[in-house]
Design an enzyme around this catalytic site. Structure first.
Site, PDB file in Angstrom:
ATOM      1  CB  SER A 129      -0.880   0.016   1.250  1.00  0.00           C
ATOM      2  OG  SER A 129      -1.560   1.256   1.359  1.00  0.00           O
TER       3      SER A 129
ATOM      4  CE1 TYR B  71      -4.545  -2.155   5.119  1.00  0.00           C
ATOM      5  CE2 TYR B  71      -3.511  -0.028   4.702  1.00  0.00           C
ATOM      6  CZ  TYR B  71      -4.114  -1.179   4.229  1.00  0.00           C
ATOM      7  OH  TYR B  71      -4.285  -1.355   2.878  1.00  0.00           O
TER       8      TYR B  71
END
Ligand code: NAD
Ligand code: MG
Length: 291
Positions: A183, A196
């Site tokens: 990501s 995360y």
């Protein structure tokens, strides 16, 4: 055609779902390439396992891989059954074999079962796509991250990826590959995604380290780092105000669609086009830097 303005809305209607989120409840529906992706035989005869292949980026990868000639196994959570079946039908429509493997990957036993079923029902696996992921962006500080949330985020994004990879590596041969879904959060972390973002950084580290280990065997290991992409994960885990403006902080000023991410996974999976590509992380971010 402009990457800023063509095809996709800048603003999204206010909406919220409970995790894991379902495709049919999204407004607008994401574009997974159902009507646009054209394959050219780049993965003919290969077999792929895609975790989280029911929806979002995973569904777009499943469609693209099938249309490129690969048989596909998809894993997802049992409550995502409608999305899993819809993706399976799209793979079948492309004339490829499809295997659906529901189960919660935070359980190590499930990771081993998923690997085993993909290997036995596809007669082997050439491409492992570690795509399943979870976040919860409704907390604003470290004090709001519960033990359950941390276990679920780390267990889904990193530990499951580790167990699945460990289970499949002995079955991969020269020309086969692993592709992890990282990501932009690994490079430009949001305060509301403290846990995360750290798992995505760990995935990048794991990717380059494993690429070094498996290089001598001719097995390539890479990752894709998407920016903001319109998938069920977003309305299921972001506050409404963030959903409405989702993606506007990129240089292109909009969110991406799953169909725009899948080609990066096709390129990295292709044994001919990516024959010298391993240990890299390919950004698909709407203009944000990945270094
Ligand atoms: P998505 O919700 O469509 O896909 C995530 C999938 O992960 C779910 O469909 C689910 O099947 C699977 N999953 C989650 N928890 C699981 C569990 N415990 N067991 C088994 N499967 C589980 O959303 P998406 O955005 O397409 O997410 C795919 C990947 O892309 C994730 O790794 C995510 O972190 C990454 N990513 C997404 C974005 C984005 O903006 N959407 C940006 C960067 C990276
Ligand atoms: Mg899903």
């Amino acid at each position: 055609m402009s990457p800023r303005t063509d095809h996709y809305p800048r603003e999204f209607p206010a909406q919220q779902q409970e995790p894991p989120g379902l495709t049919d409840a999204m407004d607008p529906r994401p574009d997974h390439g159902e009507d646009s992706y054209r394959g050219t035989g780049r993965l003919t005869g290969m077999r792929a396992l895609i975790t989280g292949g029911d929806s979002g980026i995973g569904r777009a990868i499943a469609i693209a891989y099938a249309r490129e000639g690969a048989d596909v196994a998809i894993s997802y959570l049992p409550e995502e059954h409608p999305d899993g079946e819809a993706t399976a039908a799209l793979v079948s429509d492309a004339g490829r074999r499809v295997v659906t493997v529901p189960g919660d990957l935070t359980d190590r036993r499930t990771c081993l079962d998923v690997a085993e079923r993909a290997l036995s029902e596809l007669d082997g696996v050439n491409i492992l796509v570690n795509n399943a992921g979870f976040q919860m962006a409704r907390s604003q500080s470290i004090e709001e991250v519960s033990a359950e949330q941390l276990d679920r985020v780390v267990g889904t994004n990193f530990t499951a990826l580790f167990w699945l990879t460990q289970a499949l590596v002995p079955h991969l041969s020269a020309g086969d590959c692993i592709i992890n879904n990282s990501s932009i959060q690994a490079y430009d972390p949001s305060g509301s995604l403290l846990d995360y973002a750290a798992t995505k950084s760990a995935i990048n580290n794991f990717t380059v380290n494993l690429a070094a280990e498996l290089g001598p065997r001719g097995v390539r290991v890479n990752a894709v780092a998407p920016g903001p992409i319109w998938t069920p994960l977003q309305p299921a885990t972001q506050p409404v105000a963030k959903v409405e403006k989702f993606g506007q902080d990129t240089p292109f000023g909009r969110a991406g669609q799953p169909v725009e991410v899948a080609p990066a996974f096709v390129f990295l999976a292709s044994p001919t086009e990516a024959s010298y590509v391993s240990g890299t992380i390919l950004g698909v971010t709407g203009g944000k830097p990945v270094f």
